[in-house]
Design a protein around this motif. Structure first.
Motif, PDB file in Angstrom:
ATOM      1  N   ILE A  62      -7.604   4.559  14.481  1.00 22.66           N
ATOM      2  CA  ILE A  62      -8.112   5.179  13.267  1.00 22.66           C
ATOM      3  C   ILE A  62      -8.711   6.519  13.667  1.00 22.66           C
ATOM      4  O   ILE A  62      -9.667   6.577  14.443  1.00 22.66           O
ATOM      5  CB  ILE A  62      -9.179   4.293  12.591  1.00 22.66           C
ATOM      6  N   CYS A  63      -8.122   7.591  13.169  1.00 24.15           N
ATOM      7  CA  CYS A  63      -8.560   8.944  13.518  1.00 24.15           C
ATOM      8  C   CYS A  63      -9.627   9.408  12.539  1.00 24.15           C
ATOM      9  O   CYS A  63      -9.425   9.368  11.329  1.00 24.15           O
ATOM     10  CB  CYS A  63      -7.371   9.901  13.482  1.00 24.15           C
ATOM     11  N   GLU A  86       1.565  12.361   4.878  1.00 26.23           N
ATOM     12  CA  GLU A  86       1.330  10.989   5.324  1.00 26.23           C
ATOM     13  C   GLU A  86      -0.130  10.791   5.706  1.00 26.23           C
ATOM     14  O   GLU A  86      -0.772  11.704   6.221  1.00 26.23           O
ATOM     15  CB  GLU A  86       2.202  10.646   6.540  1.00 26.23           C
ATOM     16  N   THR A  87      -0.610   9.592   5.439  1.00 25.34           N
ATOM     17  CA  THR A  87      -1.961   9.241   5.850  1.00 25.34           C
ATOM     18  C   THR A  87      -1.933   8.238   6.995  1.00 25.34           C
ATOM     19  O   THR A  87      -2.979   7.841   7.496  1.00 25.34           O
ATOM     20  CB  THR A  87      -2.770   8.667   4.675  1.00 25.34           C
ATOM     21  N   SER A  88      -0.733   7.824   7.399  1.00 28.53           N
ATOM     22  CA  SER A  88      -0.591   6.920   8.540  1.00 28.53           C
ATOM     23  C   SER A  88       0.850   6.968   9.029  1.00 28.53           C
ATOM     24  O   SER A  88       1.736   7.455   8.328  1.00 28.53           O
ATOM     25  CB  SER A  88      -0.965   5.494   8.152  1.00 28.53           C
ATOM     26  N   TYR A  89       1.052   6.463  10.227  1.00 29.49           N
ATOM     27  CA  TYR A  89       2.398   6.389  10.785  1.00 29.49           C
ATOM     28  C   TYR A  89       2.416   5.386  11.925  1.00 29.49           C
ATOM     29  O   TYR A  89       1.376   4.966  12.418  1.00 29.49           O
ATOM     30  CB  TYR A  89       2.876   7.761  11.266  1.00 29.49           C
ATOM     31  N   VAL A  90       3.609   4.992  12.321  1.00 28.89           N
ATOM     32  CA  VAL A  90       3.792   4.171  13.507  1.00 28.89           C
ATOM     33  C   VAL A  90       4.375   5.080  14.569  1.00 28.89           C
ATOM     34  O   VAL A  90       5.375   5.763  14.338  1.00 28.89           O
ATOM     35  CB  VAL A  90       4.722   2.975  13.237  1.00 28.89           C
ATOM     36  N   GLY A  91       3.732   5.126  15.710  1.00 21.26           N
ATOM     37  CA  GLY A  91       4.187   5.967  16.798  1.00 21.26           C
ATOM     38  C   GLY A  91       4.256   5.171  18.079  1.00 21.26           C
ATOM     39  O   GLY A  91       4.107   3.945  18.075  1.00 21.26           O
ATOM     40  N   TYR A  96       5.213   1.569  23.933  1.00 21.54           N
ATOM     41  CA  TYR A  96       4.607   0.531  23.110  1.00 21.54           C
ATOM     42  C   TYR A  96       4.243   1.146  21.758  1.00 21.54           C
ATOM     43  O   TYR A  96       3.898   2.308  21.650  1.00 21.54           O
ATOM     44  CB  TYR A  96       3.418  -0.156  23.796  1.00 21.54           C
ATOM     45  N   LYS A  97       4.395   0.329  20.739  1.00 24.03           N
ATOM     46  CA  LYS A  97       4.204   0.765  19.359  1.00 24.03           C
ATOM     47  C   LYS A  97       2.731   0.677  18.982  1.00 24.03           C
ATOM     48  O   LYS A  97       2.051  -0.291  19.320  1.00 24.03           O
ATOM     49  CB  LYS A  97       5.044  -0.126  18.439  1.00 24.03           C
ATOM     50  N   VAL A  98       2.256   1.689  18.269  1.00 23.64           N
ATOM     51  CA  VAL A  98       0.873   1.706  17.798  1.00 23.64           C
ATOM     52  C   VAL A  98       0.844   2.300  16.391  1.00 23.64           C
ATOM     53  O   VAL A  98       1.562   3.247  16.096  1.00 23.64           O
ATOM     54  CB  VAL A  98      -0.055   2.464  18.780  1.00 23.64           C
ATOM     55  N   ARG A  99       0.024   1.716  15.538  1.00 18.40           N
ATOM     56  CA  ARG A  99      -0.160   2.231  14.184  1.00 18.40           C
ATOM     57  C   ARG A  99      -1.319   3.219  14.213  1.00 18.40           C
ATOM     58  O   ARG A  99      -2.354   2.949  14.827  1.00 18.40           O
ATOM     59  CB  ARG A  99      -0.472   1.090  13.224  1.00 18.40           C
ATOM     60  N   VAL A 100      -1.139   4.351  13.546  1.00 18.25           N
ATOM     61  CA  VAL A 100      -2.162   5.395  13.518  1.00 18.25           C
ATOM     62  C   VAL A 100      -2.517   5.680  12.065  1.00 18.25           C
ATOM     63  O   VAL A 100      -1.633   5.920  11.247  1.00 18.25           O
ATOM     64  CB  VAL A 100      -1.654   6.687  14.208  1.00 18.25           C
ATOM     65  N   VAL A 101      -3.806   5.620  11.748  1.00 16.92           N
ATOM     66  CA  VAL A 101      -4.295   5.967  10.416  1.00 16.92           C
ATOM     67  C   VAL A 101      -5.032   7.294  10.540  1.00 16.92           C
ATOM     68  O   VAL A 101      -5.946   7.435  11.362  1.00 16.92           O
ATOM     69  CB  VAL A 101      -5.231   4.876   9.845  1.00 16.92           C
ATOM     70  N   LEU A 102      -4.606   8.260   9.744  1.00 14.59           N
ATOM     71  CA  LEU A 102      -5.188   9.608   9.763  1.00 14.59           C
ATOM     72  C   LEU A 102      -6.226   9.716   8.658  1.00 14.59           C
ATOM     73  O   LEU A 102      -5.974   9.315   7.525  1.00 14.59           O
ATOM     74  CB  LEU A 102      -4.083  10.646   9.556  1.00 14.59           C
ATOM     75  N   SER A 103      -7.384  10.256   8.971  1.00 18.36           N
ATOM     76  CA  SER A 103      -8.445  10.359   7.969  1.00 18.36           C
ATOM     77  C   SER A 103      -9.246  11.637   8.177  1.00 18.36           C
ATOM     78  O   SER A 103      -9.361  12.130   9.294  1.00 18.36           O
ATOM     79  CB  SER A 103      -9.388   9.162   8.096  1.00 18.36           C
ATOM     80  N   GLY A 104      -9.800  12.125   7.091  1.00 16.85           N
ATOM     81  CA  GLY A 104     -10.794  13.178   7.196  1.00 16.85           C
ATOM     82  C   GLY A 104     -12.035  12.594   7.835  1.00 16.85           C
ATOM     83  O   GLY A 104     -12.151  11.381   8.016  1.00 16.85           O
ATOM     84  N   GLN A 123      -4.400  -3.221   5.340  1.00 12.23           N
ATOM     85  CA  GLN A 123      -2.963  -3.446   5.281  1.00 12.23           C
ATOM     86  C   GLN A 123      -2.378  -3.551   6.692  1.00 12.23           C
ATOM     87  O   GLN A 123      -1.576  -4.435   6.974  1.00 12.23           O
ATOM     88  CB  GLN A 123      -2.301  -2.306   4.513  1.00 12.23           C
ATOM     89  N   TYR A 124      -2.765  -2.651   7.575  1.00 11.85           N
ATOM     90  CA  TYR A 124      -2.272  -2.694   8.961  1.00 11.85           C
ATOM     91  C   TYR A 124      -2.801  -3.917   9.714  1.00 11.85           C
ATOM     92  O   TYR A 124      -2.075  -4.527  10.484  1.00 11.85           O
ATOM     93  CB  TYR A 124      -2.631  -1.430   9.713  1.00 11.85           C
ATOM     94  N   LEU A 125      -4.066  -4.272   9.508  1.00 15.83           N
ATOM     95  CA  LEU A 125      -4.645  -5.407  10.209  1.00 15.83           C
ATOM     96  C   LEU A 125      -3.996  -6.721   9.783  1.00 15.83           C
ATOM     97  O   LEU A 125      -3.935  -7.664  10.556  1.00 15.83           O
ATOM     98  CB  LEU A 125      -6.152  -5.467   9.979  1.00 15.83           C
ATOM     99  N   ASN A 126      -3.516  -6.787   8.552  1.00 18.60           N
ATOM    100  CA  ASN A 126      -2.891  -8.012   8.038  1.00 18.60           C
ATOM    101  C   ASN A 126      -1.419  -8.138   8.398  1.00 18.60           C
ATOM    102  O   ASN A 126      -0.781  -9.106   8.032  1.00 18.60           O
ATOM    103  CB  ASN A 126      -3.070  -8.100   6.519  1.00 18.60           C
TER     104      ASN A 126
END
Length: 127
Positions: A62-63, A86-91, A96-104, A123-126
Motif C-alpha cells: 500500500i503506497c 489506475e488506483t492499483s495494479y498487479v506487478g 513473484y506477483k505482488v498487488r500494489v495499491v496506489l494512494s495519495g 478486496q485484495y485481502l479477500n
C-alpha cells in the motif's frame, strides 16, 4: 490481519502478516525536503527497500503518497503500462506477483477517498 507488535525493530518474523517501512521520512523544521533532497533520500534508501521486498515477498503493498507510488512503480513493474487513472495494479519483482495499491498521502485525503482505499485493500485481502 495482525500487525507488528514492535515497530522499532528491523527484525521481521515469518508469522507476521503485515509490516511497515518508509521510503521518505517526514521533514522537520530544521530539515525540509526539496525535490532534489527527496530524490537523494529515495535513491539512498531504494536498494534497502528492494532487499526488503525480495526477502519478505509481500502479497500487498500500500503506497502512501505520490513519492512512494512513483518509487514502487519503478521497482514493482506493472504487467502493462499504467494510464495514470489506475488506483492499483498487479506487478512483479524477481518473478513473484505482488498487488500494489496506489494512494495519495493518507493524512491529506478526504473521507470518501479513504473509504475507497479501504474497500480496495479489503478486496485484495479477500482474494
Amino acid at each position: 490481519t495482525r500487525l507488528r507488535r514492535d515497530w522499532s525493530s528491523d527484525v521481521c518474523s515469518s508469522d507476521l502478516e503485515a509490516a511497515h517501512t518508509d521510503i521518505v521520512k517526514c521533514a522537520t523544521n530544521s530539515f525540509s525536503f526539496t525535490s532534489k533532497v527527496r530524490k537523494d533520500v529515495i535513491n539512498n534508501c531504494q536498494s534497502y527497500l528492494i532487499k526488503q521486498l525480495k526477502k519478505y515477498q509481500p502479497d500487498l503493498i500500500i503506497c502512501n503518497g505520490a513519492a512512494v507510488c512513483e518509487t514502487i512503480k519503478s521497482i514493482v513493474k506493472p504487467k502493462k503500462e499504467l494510464n495514470g487513472l489506475e488506483t492499483s495494479y498487479v506487478g512483479s519483482i524477481d518473478n513473484y506477483k505482488v498487488r500494489v495499491v496506489l494512494s495519495g498521502f493518507i493524512g491529506r485525503i478526504d473521507n470518501y477517498a479513504r473509504r475507497r482505499l479501504g474497500k480496495e485493500i479489503e478486496q485484495y485481502l479477500n482474494k
